[in-house]
Write an enzyme that holds these catalytic residues in place. Sequence first.
Site, PDB file in Angstrom:
ATOM      1  CG  ASP A   1      -2.137   1.009   0.845  1.00 13.75           C
ATOM      2  OD1 ASP A   1      -2.750   0.838  -0.131  1.00 13.75           O
ATOM      3  OD2 ASP A   1      -2.157   1.750   1.868  1.00 13.75           O
ATOM      4  CB  SER A   2       2.585   3.040  -2.000  1.00 18.43           C
ATOM      5  OG  SER A   2       1.969   2.568  -3.161  1.00 18.43           O
TER       6      SER A   2
ATOM      7  N   GLY B   1       0.191   6.372 -12.260  1.00 17.59           N
ATOM      8  CA  GLY B   1      -0.172   7.244 -10.893  1.00 17.59           C
ATOM      9  C   GLY B   1       0.393   8.643 -10.986  1.00 17.59           C
ATOM     10  CE1 TYR B   2      -2.117  12.237  -7.412  1.00 18.40           C
ATOM     11  CE2 TYR B   2      -1.744  10.004  -6.519  1.00 18.40           C
ATOM     12  CZ  TYR B   2      -2.498  10.867  -6.674  1.00 18.40           C
ATOM     13  OH  TYR B   2      -3.617  11.146  -6.314  1.00 18.40           O
TER      14      TYR B   2
END
Length: 196
Positions: free
Chosen positions: A68-69, A152-153
């Site tokens: 989880d990140s 993602g980012y």
Amino acid sequence: MKKIVVASGNKGKLREIAEIFSGFAVVSMQEAGFAGDIEENGATFEENALIKARAVCRALGSPALADDSGLCVRALGGAPGVHSARYAGIHGDDAANNALLLKNLAGVPAPERDAYFESCVALCFPDGREVTAAGRTYGHILTEAEGKNGFGYDPLFYSDELQKSYGIATSEEKNAVSHRAKALAALVKKCEGLLL
């Protein structure tokens, strides 16, 4: 070849984990036969990683690895944090998440845009043993996306270590310094004699 079941269907994460654990057969929970949904309702990355790994381990009776990140931005009080994947409301909508992040940081000067990615990984065994490890990587949030690599980012995150955005970095460069790579490396050390 030993198998690692990863409690995720995220292709980007699976690719990174497979590259780091090159001596193992890395399979997603779906490929291994896990079809259920897992509610990630933990307050921390470690809690969410354990929730996912425990669920898959129990269901399949085999060791399960979960990560989880997320991205933590100081100017936003640590947000999006554990809500990174669903920051804009829909899980995994990278474009919407990035747009909301930029909107929420509008007008914030460069020196105050510092941020870090954090990852917690958990490995659960059918006999009840559990091992967790964490890693962080630091940088700042750009005012616009740079590059199209990663997920993602990544295109908005400028890495202090690489001196470039993750969106420009190759997967090899990112894996050498990423939060997930650091967490997995720490996990490997903790797991010597257990799995590796």
